[in-house]
Design a protein around this motif. Structure first.
Motif, PDB file in Angstrom:
ATOM      1  N   LYS A  96       0.841  -1.208   0.000  1.00 41.88           N
ATOM      2  CA  LYS A  96       0.000   0.000   0.000  1.00 41.88           C
ATOM      3  C   LYS A  96       0.871   1.251   0.000  1.00 41.88           C
ATOM      4  O   LYS A  96       0.623   2.194  -0.742  1.00 41.88           O
ATOM      5  N   ALA A  97       1.899   1.278   0.857  1.00 43.04           N
ATOM      6  CA  ALA A  97       2.798   2.438   0.925  1.00 43.04           C
ATOM      7  C   ALA A  97       3.507   2.652  -0.409  1.00 43.04           C
ATOM      8  O   ALA A  97       3.719   3.793  -0.837  1.00 43.04           O
ATOM      9  N   LEU A  98       3.859   1.556  -1.076  1.00 45.59           N
ATOM     10  CA  LEU A  98       4.551   1.632  -2.365  1.00 45.59           C
ATOM     11  C   LEU A  98       3.594   1.872  -3.530  1.00 45.59           C
ATOM     12  O   LEU A  98       4.042   1.985  -4.674  1.00 45.59           O
ATOM     13  N   ARG A  99       2.285   1.930  -3.234  1.00 39.81           N
ATOM     14  CA  ARG A  99       1.256   2.107  -4.252  1.00 39.81           C
ATOM     15  C   ARG A  99       1.437   1.097  -5.398  1.00 39.81           C
ATOM     16  O   ARG A  99       1.510   1.442  -6.588  1.00 39.81           O
ATOM     17  N   ALA A 100       1.572  -0.171  -4.989  1.00 34.22           N
ATOM     18  CA  ALA A 100       1.909  -1.257  -5.915  1.00 34.22           C
ATOM     19  C   ALA A 100       0.875  -1.441  -7.026  1.00 34.22           C
ATOM     20  O   ALA A 100       1.244  -1.836  -8.136  1.00 34.22           O
ATOM     21  N   LYS A 101      -0.400  -1.158  -6.771  1.00 32.85           N
ATOM     22  CA  LYS A 101      -1.406  -1.335  -7.828  1.00 32.85           C
ATOM     23  C   LYS A 101      -1.184  -0.351  -8.967  1.00 32.85           C
ATOM     24  O   LYS A 101      -1.307  -0.703 -10.129  1.00 32.85           O
ATOM     25  N   GLN A 102      -0.842   0.890  -8.621  1.00 35.60           N
ATOM     26  CA  GLN A 102      -0.598   1.903  -9.655  1.00 35.60           C
ATOM     27  C   GLN A 102       0.835   1.832 -10.202  1.00 35.60           C
ATOM     28  O   GLN A 102       1.079   2.179 -11.351  1.00 35.60           O
ATOM     29  N   HIS A 103       1.778   1.435  -9.367  1.00 30.92           N
ATOM     30  CA  HIS A 103       3.200   1.419  -9.752  1.00 30.92           C
ATOM     31  C   HIS A 103       3.792   0.064  -9.342  1.00 30.92           C
ATOM     32  O   HIS A 103       4.412  -0.060  -8.292  1.00 30.92           O
ATOM     33  N   PRO A 104       3.604  -0.966 -10.162  1.00 40.39           N
ATOM     34  CA  PRO A 104       3.965  -2.332  -9.764  1.00 40.39           C
ATOM     35  C   PRO A 104       5.466  -2.633  -9.711  1.00 40.39           C
ATOM     36  O   PRO A 104       5.850  -3.702  -9.260  1.00 40.39           O
ATOM     37  N   ASN A 105       6.313  -1.689 -10.157  1.00 45.05           N
ATOM     38  CA  ASN A 105       7.751  -1.959 -10.197  1.00 45.05           C
ATOM     39  C   ASN A 105       8.577  -0.862  -9.539  1.00 45.05           C
ATOM     40  O   ASN A 105       8.229   0.315  -9.608  1.00 45.05           O
ATOM     41  N   ILE A 106       9.666  -1.276  -8.934  1.00 41.83           N
ATOM     42  CA  ILE A 106      10.741  -0.372  -8.533  1.00 41.83           C
ATOM     43  C   ILE A 106      11.782  -0.501  -9.636  1.00 41.83           C
ATOM     44  O   ILE A 106      12.103  -1.609 -10.074  1.00 41.83           O
ATOM     45  N   HIS A 107      12.302   0.629 -10.112  1.00 38.05           N
ATOM     46  CA  HIS A 107      13.197   0.573 -11.270  1.00 38.05           C
ATOM     47  C   HIS A 107      14.437   1.432 -11.043  1.00 38.05           C
ATOM     48  O   HIS A 107      14.340   2.552 -10.536  1.00 38.05           O
ATOM     49  N   PHE A 108      15.601   0.900 -11.439  1.00 36.56           N
ATOM     50  CA  PHE A 108      16.851   1.656 -11.405  1.00 36.56           C
ATOM     51  C   PHE A 108      17.454   1.678 -12.795  1.00 36.56           C
ATOM     52  O   PHE A 108      17.537   0.636 -13.463  1.00 36.56           O
ATOM     53  N   GLU A 109      17.869   2.860 -13.236  1.00 34.52           N
ATOM     54  CA  GLU A 109      18.532   3.030 -14.530  1.00 34.52           C
ATOM     55  C   GLU A 109      19.854   3.755 -14.296  1.00 34.52           C
ATOM     56  O   GLU A 109      19.882   4.874 -13.780  1.00 34.52           O
ATOM     57  N   LEU A 110      20.955   3.107 -14.642  1.00 36.66           N
ATOM     58  CA  LEU A 110      22.279   3.703 -14.494  1.00 36.66           C
ATOM     59  C   LEU A 110      22.435   4.854 -15.485  1.00 36.66           C
ATOM     60  O   LEU A 110      22.107   4.706 -16.659  1.00 36.66           O
ATOM     61  N   THR A 111      22.944   5.990 -15.005  1.00 39.59           N
ATOM     62  CA  THR A 111      23.199   7.122 -15.895  1.00 39.59           C
ATOM     63  C   THR A 111      24.687   7.409 -16.038  1.00 39.59           C
ATOM     64  O   THR A 111      25.113   8.014 -17.011  1.00 39.59           O
ATOM     65  N   ARG A 112      25.479   6.999 -15.052  1.00 43.51           N
ATOM     66  CA  ARG A 112      26.930   7.165 -15.159  1.00 43.51           C
ATOM     67  C   ARG A 112      27.619   6.193 -14.213  1.00 43.51           C
ATOM     68  O   ARG A 112      27.059   5.806 -13.197  1.00 43.51           O
ATOM     69  N   ALA A 113      28.836   5.827 -14.587  1.00 38.90           N
ATOM     70  CA  ALA A 113      29.616   4.905 -13.754  1.00 38.90           C
ATOM     71  C   ALA A 113      31.091   5.229 -13.907  1.00 38.90           C
ATOM     72  O   ALA A 113      31.607   5.287 -15.015  1.00 38.90           O
ATOM     73  N   GLN A 114      31.734   5.462 -12.778  1.00 43.29           N
ATOM     74  CA  GLN A 114      33.180   5.653 -12.765  1.00 43.29           C
ATOM     75  C   GLN A 114      33.789   4.389 -12.168  1.00 43.29           C
ATOM     76  O   GLN A 114      33.539   4.064 -11.005  1.00 43.29           O
ATOM     77  N   VAL A 115      34.567   3.682 -12.963  1.00 42.65           N
ATOM     78  CA  VAL A 115      35.157   2.416 -12.534  1.00 42.65           C
ATOM     79  C   VAL A 115      36.559   2.681 -12.002  1.00 42.65           C
ATOM     80  O   VAL A 115      37.380   3.305 -12.672  1.00 42.65           O
ATOM     81  N   ASP A 116      36.821   2.222 -10.779  1.00 39.07           N
ATOM     82  CA  ASP A 116      38.124   2.381 -10.143  1.00 39.07           C
ATOM     83  C   ASP A 116      38.534   1.024  -9.586  1.00 39.07           C
ATOM     84  O   ASP A 116      38.077   0.623  -8.516  1.00 39.07           O
ATOM     85  N   ASP A 117      39.349   0.293 -10.339  1.00 34.47           N
ATOM     86  CA  ASP A 117      39.776  -1.047  -9.979  1.00 34.47           C
ATOM     87  C   ASP A 117      38.558  -1.951  -9.790  1.00 34.47           C
ATOM     88  O   ASP A 117      37.868  -2.243 -10.744  1.00 34.47           O
ATOM     89  N   LEU A 118      38.254  -2.400  -8.562  1.00 33.14           N
ATOM     90  CA  LEU A 118      37.108  -3.292  -8.328  1.00 33.14           C
ATOM     91  C   LEU A 118      35.926  -2.575  -7.688  1.00 33.14           C
ATOM     92  O   LEU A 118      35.038  -3.197  -7.109  1.00 33.14           O
ATOM     93  N   THR A 119      35.895  -1.254  -7.793  1.00 34.33           N
ATOM     94  CA  THR A 119      34.814  -0.452  -7.236  1.00 34.33           C
ATOM     95  C   THR A 119      34.236   0.439  -8.328  1.00 34.33           C
ATOM     96  O   THR A 119      34.957   0.948  -9.172  1.00 34.33           O
ATOM     97  N   ILE A 120      32.926   0.609  -8.284  1.00 31.67           N
ATOM     98  CA  ILE A 120      32.236   1.487  -9.221  1.00 31.67           C
ATOM     99  C   ILE A 120      31.533   2.563  -8.418  1.00 31.67           C
ATOM    100  O   ILE A 120      30.845   2.272  -7.428  1.00 31.67           O
TER     101      ILE A 120
END
Length: 192
Positions: A96-120
């Motif tokens: 209910k708090a997430l309003r799942a009926k109207q918005h059934p998904n949580i979504h992440f879209e990467l816009t930038r990534a700086q790679v430093d050895d084994l860390t991003i």
């Protein structure tokens, strides 16, 4: 004749150098196998945790040996109804708090990534309950064969995404505003 040998030697040397360099090519990856995405928080009664083992995601990544050279794109979607606490009443309040009926998904879209050895150091857009906000966080990764494991976490709040923290028992039990999203995901190179 002498000039021809020099050109031939030059091309041979160029071929040897090219073959000795690590292979780098953009590859397509999909979320596969065992995944762990957790949302944790607090309440006036106890700390709580909800886990989804069914996220969906894809990425285009360029590797150089066992290191990420570049992340061209990466997105992850978590169907809200796959988040489970082990308590159906708590799950319903969260949906209910997430309003799942109207918005059934949580979504992440990467816009930038700086790679430093084994860390991003990642930046992207996170959408929860229909509200999109920019986020930044650190991610550790490991490449093993055709698999890449990403592990990290980021703090968010209910209010940041225009949600009211859930309550229970006529408002006597209240959820805290602060949340933490933790993940350990495995992307596998696909044949596409």
């Amino acid at each position: 004749m002498k000039r021809f040998i020099k050109i031939e030697t030059y091309f041979l040397l160029l071929a040897v150098v090219a073959l000795s360099l690590p292979a780098t090519a953009q590859q397509h990856y999909e979320l596969m196998g065992s995944q762990s995405l957790k949302v944790t928080g607090t309440s006036t009664l106890h700390d709580w945790e909800m886990v989804s083992e069914k996220p969906e995601g894809s990425a285009s990544i360029t590797l150089s040996g066992e290191r990420i050279k570049e992340i061209v794109s990466l997105s992850v979607t978590i169907p809200v109804n796959t988040l489970k606490s082990g308590k159906s009443g708590m799950d319903e309040n969260a949906y209910k708090a997430l309003r799942a009926k109207q918005h059934p998904n949580i979504h992440f879209e990467l816009t930038r990534a700086q790679v430093d050895d084994l860390t991003i150091f990642a930046g992207g857009r996170l959408t929860i309950a229909g509200t999109t906000r920019p986020v930044e966080f650190k991610v550790d990764y490991r490449v093993s064969g055709k698999n890449i494991r990403f592990k990290g976490s980021l703090p968010v709040t209910f209010s940041q995404f225009n949600m009211d923290p859930p309550t229970a028992v006529f408002g006597t039990i209240k959820t805290g505003n602060d949340l933490k999203i933790s993940f350990e995901t495995f992307f596998k190179q696909s044949n596409n």
